[in-house]
Scaffold this motif. Structure first.
Motif: not given
Lengths: 408, 460
Positions: A126, A153-157, A164-165, B385-388
């Motif tokens: 990610p 919003g998309l994540g902070p990876a 994170a947003p 924020a789930l794309n981790a």
């Protein structure tokens, strides 16, 4: 003996333990960040669904693919845009148009991911969204530096949960959240007191981080961020200029948040997936965004933030020049329209061109990594900057993009 | 002709492997069974000159092991009954046999293997359901892994097929992290900066999955099939050990190479140890590389051998670890105790996962748990924020927004009595200091304080 003195020092440190943790974190950041970066901000106007370039910034009146859309002159001689955006046309000297951005992703989710992170979606690796990178590169604050309005919003990876947003899907809900927390303030202080014994008896990063987060929540309640969230407090004049529409309120909120110190705001506007009745729909959508967007540009300039704030208008892809049987246009990532300005970027420039039908890029083809490299450069971050992910991989800020020289 | 030739080659390879395995197993069987986790650890502590922490009291052991094995805090009734006859081994057996064991572990593994999605998808649910049945019947872990790696079929009907379908691009990145603890992520772009893995290794491993094809069957239903690929010798898949497939069934051979390898057993042992102890013997668990050696290599090898000898029996491994001194130790530590934490001479803390927190909150407050609310809660916990990557369960991932929304969530109260509230939330009695701190405060305030306390938020 030695044990007990260490222990006393630790007990005596109390909050100091947390403070030094934060300080260490901060120093890390200073080490990585470019000092010129600290002033830069960004707002993304996200046209969810994929906006038609043909009805906005690359009209083809008279062409077989052009449909009924007409073009109007703008503040910049020689640049014409669709008649749907008269207020933006008047301010074209501040904005530049990329007419030749091409993307490989014609699927909504994959396109959204690519235009948010600058990388193709690879589930097992990610990538952080631009907002998380900007948040990570900015000096630490007691409030979220990355706010996403109207979307989760998309994540902070690998940038981690601190970046994170902060999602404001509905401004009223966000205000309710803050009001609720204000009522809990004395509870929060007593909680902190109760936690002290346990927290001192244990040595753990997660524990320290949670304690720091709880304290940050309490401190947040007195920051300008919190008052900025309450968009109903805006003056009557402001509300009139941004209009009563949802996108107007979101843009006004974005301006207030940027003024309060937030570094990155994404404002979502839905409905651009115009497979049906494209021309009427896009005309309506443009009417919804034209005045608020113009008001945002004017306010950023009047408030002295313009040279520090990049404004980007984009969506996940463009739309087919061919008009389908439902008077609609379908997904066309081959040409993905982007408009940007502010933050030191040049205005009044047109990058690239499409041919007379809009089907082919004729000159200066630009990729999504090129766009991101341009944005990073404007922020003062080397596009080749290498981040070390929490799982040990090295990740470049941009996916091997080179900046678009004519915009810098 | 050529197929039967290949098949016989595979059989030969397998036979060879089996011989090697049996040989190595019998050679270590003698000193293996004569030793134990505690002996290895005591030796390590004495070599390092470390003092081990005392064991936890019964009520803390009950909370710890209940959270670890079935994913929630104990009820006041369970506490009373355990304190009346505090047999720790019997408690572990009860929990291993409990109906809650399989769903909790399946859910946990699903998060590790699949992560979350914006909404809790049907595909994720099917995978979790399948894992629940596998763990329920105590299927050996190597067989579970094999099925995950070789599954075929349609996403709407097959649980295991949804694992590989989740990773359409470069599945080997996830596979090698999940099952070997090796991060090939770095080698995908350039040679691994601090390990021996190269870009070629990455490419060779990834080619095992080149035959995978996804076919859209209908909306929301994808079929995973294998197509046989004819490739030149230099384009053949290659396992990290150098082994190459002998048949056209690349995925099947990959799963054989994988599950028979020592790193696979080590990874299984290390991840279990991490789940239960809060810290991996190799730590982080998915960063096995030359510059990150095991804290106690003998322990890791012993556990890996035990896993192989006992056919990757999950419950057996959990039982062994939970009975050890290291598992039952206190977690109090201060600065200067880093080495003790690293060598398991004192217990590490673990933040509750969102699932553990939600289940425990419902129990403590008497709130009814619903599937929808649970999903919504888990999603909010992480602030969407789930794309981790969720390889590390005990990392603190809560976003400030997630924390904020929990803090304003009204706390329902099961009781107005301070002592009873302490038992319900923290599973222990109130100290005199705490009683003083709580006097004059409303039960509502006390409930808020207990629910959001560090002591509640962590397994300690």
């Amino acid at each position: 003996m030695k044990m007990s003195s260490n222990r006393r020092q630790f007990l005596g440190a109390g909050l100091g333990g947390v403070f030094s943790f934060a300080l260490r974190h901060h120093c890390d950041r200073l080490f990585a960040a470019d000092p010129t970066l600290s002033q830069k901000r960004c707002v993304v106007l996200w046209m969810s669904g994929g906006p038609s370039q043909m009805e906005t910034f690359d009209p083809k009146p008279g062409a077989v693919t052009g449909g009924p859309t007409t073009a109007i002159p703008t503040a910049v001689p020689g640049i014409e845009i669709a008649a749907n955006l008269p207020e933006i046309a008047k301010r074209m000297d501040r904005l530049s148009i990329i007419r030749s951005l091409t993307s490989p992703e014609g699927d909504h989710d994959r396109g959204e991911y690519l235009l948010h992170t600058g990388y193709p979606l690879v589930q097992a690796f990610p990538r952080p969204t631009l907002g998380s990178i900007i948040s990570h590169q900015s000096p630490i604050a007691d409030f979220p530096l990355f706010v996403s309005i109207g979307t989760r919003g998309l994540g902070p990876a690998y940038m981690g949960p601190d970046h994170a947003p902060f999602a404001v899907e509905d401004p009223a809900e966000a205000v309710q959240l803050i009001t609720g927390l204000r009522r809990q303030r004395s509870g929060l202080r007593k909680l902190d007191e109760f936690n002290t014994a346990f927290d001192r008896q244990h040595l753990d990063t997660a524990l320290q981080r949670r304690r720091a987060s709880l304290q940050r929540v309490e401190r947040m309640l007195t920051t300008p961020f919190v008052s900025a969230l309450d968009v109903d407090k805006a003056s009557e004049a402001d509300r009139l200029r941004y209009g009563e529409g949802e996108f107007g309120r979101r843009c006004l909120l974005a301006r207030r948040l940027l003024e309060s110190g937030v570094r990155f705001v994404e404002v979502a506007h839905g409905g651009w997936d115009t497979h049906d009745d494209n021309f009427n729909n896009v005309a309506r959508l443009c009417e919804e965004i034209d005045r608020p967007w113009a008001a945002l540009l004017d306010d950023l300039q009047a408030g002295g933030l313009w040279n520090d704030t990049i404004v980007i208008w984009m969506g996940e892809f463009g739309r087919t020049p061919q008009i389908n049987a439902n008077s609609g246009r379908d997904h066309f990532p081959q040409v993905t329209p982007v408009v940007l300005g502010g933050g030191g970027l040049k205005g009044g420039v047109v990058v690239g061109s499409t041919n007379s039908t809009g089907l082919e890029i004729e000159s200066e083809s630009v990729t999504v990594p090129n766009l991101f490299a341009t944005l990073f450069t404007a922020f003062g971050l080397d596009p080749a900057h290498e981040f070390r992910t929490d799982f040990g991989a090295i990740a470049q800020a941009s996916d091997h993009g080179t900046p678009i020289a004519t915009l810098l | 002709m050529s197929q039967s030739f290949n098949a016989s080659r595979v059989l030969k390879t397998l036979a060879l492997l089996a011989v090697t395995l049996v040989a190595s197993a019998s050679s270590l069987a003698q000193d293996h069974s004569a030793t134990s986790i505690d002996q290895i650890l005591r030796k390590a502590w004495s070599t390092a000159g470390l003092e081990s922490a005392p064991l936890v009291p019964d009520e803390q052991f009950l909370r710890r092991v209940t959270l670890d094995l079935v994913g929630r805090i104990p009820t006041p009734a369970e506490r009373a009954s355990f304190l009346a006859s505090p047999d720790r081994d019997a408690l572990v057996e009860r929990l291993l046999a409990s109906d809650e064991f399989a769903p909790f572990w399946a859910d946990h593994w699903t998060t590790q293997l699949y992560g979350y999605q914006g909404d809790d998808s049907d595909e994720r649910g099917l995978l979790a359901e399948w894992l629940t049945s596998q763990i329920g019947s105590n299927r050996p872990y190597d067989q579970i892994a094999t099925e995950l790696l070789t599954a075929k079929g349609e996403s709407a009907f097959s649980g295991p097929v949804n694992f590989l379908l989740r990773y359409p691009d470069e599945p080997v990145v996830k596979v090698s992290r999940a099952f070997l603890g090796v991060r090939l992520d770095c080698a995908r772009c350039h040679d691994h900066p601090f390990d021996r893995w190269t870009k070629d290794d990455f490419a060779g491993m990834n080619r095992f999955f080149d035959g995978l094809e996804r076919q859209d069957v209908s909306a929301g239903n994808t079929r995973l099939v294998d197509v046989v690929r004819e490739v030149s010798p230099e384009e053949r898949p290659r396992f990290l050990t150098g082994a190459e497939p002998q048949t056209s069934q690349w995925r099947s051979e990959f799963s054989l190479f994988l599950t028979r390898s020592r790193p696979f057993a080590r990874n299984f042992a290390n991840r279990l140890w991490y789940h239960l102890l809060g810290r991996g013997i190799v730590h982080p668990v998915d960063d096995v590389n030359r510059d990150n050696p095991a804290a106690i290599p003998e322990l890791l090898d012993w556990l890996a051998d035990e896993a192989r000898q006992k056919d990757f029996d999950l419950r057996h491994m959990i039982r062994l670890i939970c009975r050890s001194q290291a598992y039952q130790m206190q977690s109090m530590a201060t600065q200067g105790d880093e080495q003790r934490l690293k060598l398991f001479a004192v217990r590490s803390l673990k933040p509750l996962t969102p699932e553990q927190w939600y289940a425990s909150m419902c129990l403590a407050t008497g709130r009814e748990s619903t599937a929808d609310e649970r999903i919504e809660f888990v999603l909010t916990f992480f602030g969407d924020a789930l794309n981790a990557d969720f390889s590390s369960s005990w990392e603190y991932r809560e976003t400030v927004q997630g924390l904020m929304s929990r803090l304003v969530d009204p706390v329902t109260l099961p009781s107005r009595d301070t002592d009873e509230l302490f038992v319900r939330f923290l599973g222990r009695s109130t100290t005199p200091d705490e009683r003083a701190l709580c006097s004059g405060r409303s039960p509502q305030d006390i409930g808020f304080m207990l629910l959001h306390s560090s002591e509640f938020a962590f397994n300690h």
